[in-house]
Design an enzyme around this catalytic site. Structure first.
Site, PDB file in Angstrom:
ATOM      1  N   CYS A 142       0.809  -1.223   0.000  1.00 48.63           N
ATOM      2  CA  CYS A 142       0.000   0.000   0.000  1.00 48.63           C
ATOM      3  C   CYS A 142       0.846   1.279   0.000  1.00 48.63           C
ATOM      4  O   CYS A 142       1.517   1.540  -0.979  1.00 48.63           O
ATOM      5  CB  CYS A 142      -1.006  -0.032   1.143  1.00 48.63           C
ATOM      6  SG  CYS A 142      -2.285   1.206   0.945  1.00 48.63           S
ATOM      7  N   HIS A 235      -4.366  -4.308   0.552  1.00 47.87           N
ATOM      8  CA  HIS A 235      -4.132  -4.868   1.886  1.00 47.87           C
ATOM      9  C   HIS A 235      -4.603  -6.316   1.988  1.00 47.87           C
ATOM     10  O   HIS A 235      -5.531  -6.635   2.738  1.00 47.87           O
ATOM     11  CB  HIS A 235      -4.844  -4.021   2.934  1.00 47.87           C
ATOM     12  CG  HIS A 235      -4.113  -2.761   3.289  1.00 47.87           C
ATOM     13  ND1 HIS A 235      -2.940  -2.761   4.006  1.00 47.87           N
ATOM     14  CD2 HIS A 235      -4.398  -1.470   3.003  1.00 47.87           C
ATOM     15  CE1 HIS A 235      -2.528  -1.515   4.178  1.00 47.87           C
ATOM     16  NE2 HIS A 235      -3.382  -0.703   3.565  1.00 47.87           N
ATOM     17  N   GLU A 237      -3.374  -8.588   3.582  1.00 44.66           N
ATOM     18  CA  GLU A 237      -3.138  -9.099   4.946  1.00 44.66           C
ATOM     19  C   GLU A 237      -4.311  -8.817   5.876  1.00 44.66           C
ATOM     20  O   GLU A 237      -4.384  -9.389   6.979  1.00 44.66           O
ATOM     21  CB  GLU A 237      -1.859  -8.492   5.521  1.00 44.66           C
ATOM     22  CG  GLU A 237      -1.956  -7.080   6.091  1.00 44.66           C
ATOM     23  CD  GLU A 237      -1.967  -5.983   5.035  1.00 44.66           C
ATOM     24  OE1 GLU A 237      -2.032  -6.305   3.826  1.00 44.66           O
ATOM     25  OE2 GLU A 237      -1.945  -4.792   5.421  1.00 44.66           O
TER      26      GLU A 237
HETATM   27  C1  LIG Z   1      -5.915   6.984  10.096  1.00 43.61           C
HETATM   28  C2  LIG Z   1      -6.226   7.883  11.285  1.00 43.61           C
HETATM   29  C3  LIG Z   1      -7.649   7.634  11.772  1.00 43.61           C
HETATM   30  C4  LIG Z   1      -5.276   7.671  12.448  1.00 43.61           C
HETATM   31  O1  LIG Z   1      -5.513   8.795  13.312  1.00 43.61           O
HETATM   32  P1  LIG Z   1      -4.849   8.813  14.722  1.00 43.61           P
HETATM   33  O2  LIG Z   1      -5.256  10.047  15.398  1.00 43.61           O
HETATM   34  O3  LIG Z   1      -5.100   7.530  15.344  1.00 43.61           O
HETATM   35  O4  LIG Z   1      -3.302   8.888  14.461  1.00 43.61           O
HETATM   36  P2  LIG Z   1      -2.480   9.813  13.493  1.00 43.61           P
HETATM   37  O5  LIG Z   1      -2.121  11.051  14.182  1.00 43.61           O
HETATM   38  O6  LIG Z   1      -3.115   9.948  12.155  1.00 43.61           O
HETATM   39  O7  LIG Z   1      -1.206   8.886  13.352  1.00 43.61           O
HETATM   40  C5  LIG Z   1      -1.352   7.579  12.859  1.00 43.61           C
HETATM   41  C6  LIG Z   1       0.041   7.128  12.623  1.00 43.61           C
HETATM   42  O8  LIG Z   1       0.618   7.943  11.633  1.00 43.61           O
HETATM   43  C7  LIG Z   1       1.756   8.616  12.155  1.00 43.61           C
HETATM   44  N1  LIG Z   1       1.852   9.941  11.577  1.00 43.61           N
HETATM   45  C8  LIG Z   1       0.896  10.898  11.556  1.00 43.61           C
HETATM   46  N2  LIG Z   1       1.348  11.993  10.922  1.00 43.61           N
HETATM   47  C9  LIG Z   1       2.619  11.712  10.544  1.00 43.61           C
HETATM   48  C10 LIG Z   1       3.650  12.418   9.843  1.00 43.61           C
HETATM   49  N3  LIG Z   1       3.465  13.651   9.363  1.00 43.61           N
HETATM   50  N4  LIG Z   1       4.819  11.810   9.628  1.00 43.61           N
HETATM   51  C11 LIG Z   1       5.024  10.553  10.089  1.00 43.61           C
HETATM   52  N5  LIG Z   1       4.114   9.825  10.740  1.00 43.61           N
HETATM   53  C12 LIG Z   1       2.926  10.395  10.959  1.00 43.61           C
HETATM   54  C13 LIG Z   1       1.581   8.648  13.640  1.00 43.61           C
HETATM   55  O9  LIG Z   1       2.835   8.768  14.268  1.00 43.61           O
HETATM   56  C14 LIG Z   1       0.926   7.286  13.853  1.00 43.61           C
HETATM   57  O10 LIG Z   1       1.895   6.307  13.745  1.00 43.61           O
HETATM   58  P3  LIG Z   1       2.512   5.595  15.051  1.00 43.61           P
HETATM   59  O11 LIG Z   1       1.375   4.961  15.774  1.00 43.61           O
HETATM   60  O12 LIG Z   1       3.514   4.633  14.522  1.00 43.61           O
HETATM   61  O13 LIG Z   1       3.120   6.698  15.836  1.00 43.61           O
HETATM   62  C15 LIG Z   1      -6.078   9.305  10.827  1.00 43.61           C
HETATM   63  O14 LIG Z   1      -4.822   9.397  10.249  1.00 43.61           O
HETATM   64  C16 LIG Z   1      -7.106   9.740   9.781  1.00 43.61           C
HETATM   65  O15 LIG Z   1      -6.873  10.782   9.272  1.00 43.61           O
HETATM   66  N6  LIG Z   1      -8.170   8.966   9.371  1.00 43.61           N
HETATM   67  C17 LIG Z   1      -9.139   9.408   8.327  1.00 43.61           C
HETATM   68  C18 LIG Z   1      -8.463   9.438   6.992  1.00 43.61           C
HETATM   69  C19 LIG Z   1      -7.864   8.076   6.779  1.00 43.61           C
HETATM   70  O16 LIG Z   1      -8.535   7.051   6.637  1.00 43.61           O
HETATM   71  N7  LIG Z   1      -6.534   8.105   6.757  1.00 43.61           N
HETATM   72  C20 LIG Z   1      -5.838   6.899   6.357  1.00 43.61           C
HETATM   73  C21 LIG Z   1      -6.025   6.814   4.814  1.00 43.61           C
HETATM   74  S1  LIG Z   1      -5.410   5.330   4.126  1.00 43.61           S
HETATM   75  C22 LIG Z   1      -3.833   5.668   3.804  1.00 43.61           C
HETATM   76  O17 LIG Z   1      -3.315   6.739   4.114  1.00 43.61           O
HETATM   77  C23 LIG Z   1      -3.104   4.594   3.094  1.00 43.61           C
HETATM   78  C24 LIG Z   1      -2.022   5.108   2.193  1.00 43.61           C
HETATM   79  C25 LIG Z   1      -2.512   5.792   0.973  1.00 43.61           C
HETATM   80  O18 LIG Z   1      -3.652   6.255   0.930  1.00 43.61           O
HETATM   81  O19 LIG Z   1      -1.711   5.918   0.031  1.00 43.61           O
HETATM   82  N1  LIG Z   2      -5.749   2.275   5.300  1.00 47.66           N
HETATM   83  C1  LIG Z   2      -5.214   2.299   6.629  1.00 47.66           C
HETATM   84  C2  LIG Z   2      -3.814   2.868   6.638  1.00 47.66           C
HETATM   85  C3  LIG Z   2      -2.850   2.049   5.812  1.00 47.66           C
HETATM   86  O1  LIG Z   2      -3.283   1.845   4.532  1.00 47.66           O
HETATM   87  C4  LIG Z   2      -6.105   3.121   7.562  1.00 47.66           C
HETATM   88  O2  LIG Z   2      -7.098   3.690   7.105  1.00 47.66           O
HETATM   89  O3  LIG Z   2      -5.731   3.196   8.733  1.00 47.66           O
END
Ligand SMILES: CC(C)(COP(=O)(O)OP(=O)(O)OC[C@H]1O[C@@H](n2cnc3c(N)ncnc32)[C@H](O)[C@@H]1OP(=O)(O)O)[C@@H](O)C(=O)NCCC(=O)NCCSC(=O)CCC(=O)O
Ligand SMILES: N[C@@H](CCO)C(=O)O
EC number: 2.3.1.46
Length: 315
Positions: A142, A235, A237
């Site tokens: 991914c 994904h 897995e």
């Molecule tokens: C996925 C979540 C729900 C997770 O939110 P959380 O509040 O739990 O955590 P977070 O602050 O986003 O952080 C999640 C993990 O990413 C890391 N993280 C966050 N910002 C970062 C940055 N700028 N650089 C490096 N790492 C970073 C954090 O350290 C944590 O990893 P550690 O635990 O190791 O510290 C959020 O990111 C979110 O925005 N969700 C809605 C949008 C979504 O679904 N996003 C994922 C899209 S799917 C995706 O992105 C797949 C890839 C792709 O699309 O190409």
């Molecule tokens: N899709 C995952 C992140 C890695 O692809 C999520 O929404 O947390």
């Protein structure tokens, strides 16, 4: 695993023609066997769940696999206890002098960020470069696949407005490729990402081959021509309920996520999800581990050159 048969048995030619992996007595007599060393760089938000998912599939083969877990930094992880990370994960500096038969770099929830906004972008580029000298085969999942396409092959992703989430039908677009042995013509796999790659750009790249794609979500399995890098833009897995967890998580965060496609029975999130990708996922990892790790890696990882690997087509 390969069937060992007498060198000139007629079945050898027939099965080879059918792309069945047979091993002659000569090769079998000279094949040394040892446990595989596989490193997992875990960037996923729920690291323990991801460990379990990947180890479940790596364990589903006759091979003994010694697994090392690596973290990208030693800071606190948002969703994994620090004592777990300190107890079970190694830092890159601890292992960078070693060679591995296989490396898996997981996805990461960073698909809405530019790569340069990722705090460890420099480190992961360093690890991707290191992997080309120290790992027989690298499996990019991914987000890692998008990062690998960009850093290693200069191919840019596109970030979509809406998250691509669901279980989609794919078809194999190549024949007689070891990775696809035993695959159905069409199969399902989960996707959960904001970024996508141009299928045409992947097809046109001189160093890459698209192995499987989907009419709805584009490229899914891509391999480098030297057989060393495998890109899985999805994904496989994931467990049955992982997409449901992500959907509920984002709902609770007020993000109004779209319902994962082709996933909940009758598209009703109150009903059980349908798990229809696990046989594909297990075969994919088993084929990767056998044909691109075990069959290609040198017996003595520390003294024999990984660069000398002969790609399948030339064997
Ligand atoms: C996925 C979540 C729900 C997770 O939110 P959380 O509040 O739990 O955590 P977070 O602050 O986003 O952080 C999640 C993990 O990413 C890391 N993280 C966050 N910002 C970062 C940055 N700028 N650089 C490096 N790492 C970073 C954090 O350290 C944590 O990893 P550690 O635990 O190791 O510290 C959020 O990111 C979110 O925005 N969700 C809605 C949008 C979504 O679904 N996003 C994922 C899209 S799917 C995706 O992105 C797949 C890839 C792709 O699309 O190409
Ligand atoms: N899709 C995952 C992140 C890695 O692809 C999520 O929404 O947390």
């Amino acid at each position: 695993m390969p069937v060992r048969i007498p060198d000139h048995l007629p079945a050898a030619e027939i099965l080879t023609e059918e792309n069945i992996f047979v091993m002659s007595e000569t090769r079998a007599a000279n094949q040394d066997i040892r446990p595989m060393k596989v490193l997992i760089l875990n960037l996923m938000p729920n690291k323990i769940e991801t460990e379990t998912q990947l180890l479940r599939m790596l364990s589903n083969t006759p091979l003994q696999v010694n697994v090392d877990l690596m973290r990208i930094h030693d800071k606190a992880s948002k969703h994994t206890p620090m004592d777990h990370m300190n107890a079970f994960y190694r830092d890159f500096d601890e292992i960078s002098e070693q060679n591995y038969d296989g490396l898996i770099i997981t996805g990461a929830p960073l698909g809405q960020l530019d790569f340069t906004e990722v705090s460890y972008w420099g480190k992961i580029q360093q690890i991707m470069d290191w992997s080309q000298q120290h790992c027989t085969s690298v499996l990019f999942l991914c987000w890692a696949a998008h990062a690998g396409f960009y850093h290693l092959y200069d191919l840019k992703r596109r970030i979509m407005d809406e998250k691509r989430s669901g279980v989609f039908e794919h078809e194999r677009v190549q024949q007689h490729v070891p990775l696809l042995r035993g695959f159905d013509d069409r199969f399902f796999a989960p996707h959960s990402r904001y970024a996508e790659m141009s299928l045409q750009e992947l097809q046109d790249h001189p160093e890459l081959t698209v192995l499987a794609s989907s009419k709805e979500v584009g490229a899914y399995l891509v391999i480098s021509k030297d057989n060393r890098n495998l890109f899985v833009i999805g994904h496989p897995e994931y467990q049955r309920d992982t997409l449901a967890f992500e959907y509920e998580r984002d709902l609770s965060a007020g993000l109004q996520p779209t319902l994962p496609k082709n996933y909940f029975s009758n598209d009703d999130p109150s009903q059980a999800p349908i798990g229809r990708w696990h046989s594909h996922a297990n075969l994919l990892i088993s084929n990767w581990l056998n044909y691109y790790v075990y069959q290609l890696t040198p017996y003595n990882l520390e003294t024999e050159s990984i660069q000398g690997i002969t790609p399948w087509e030339e064997q």
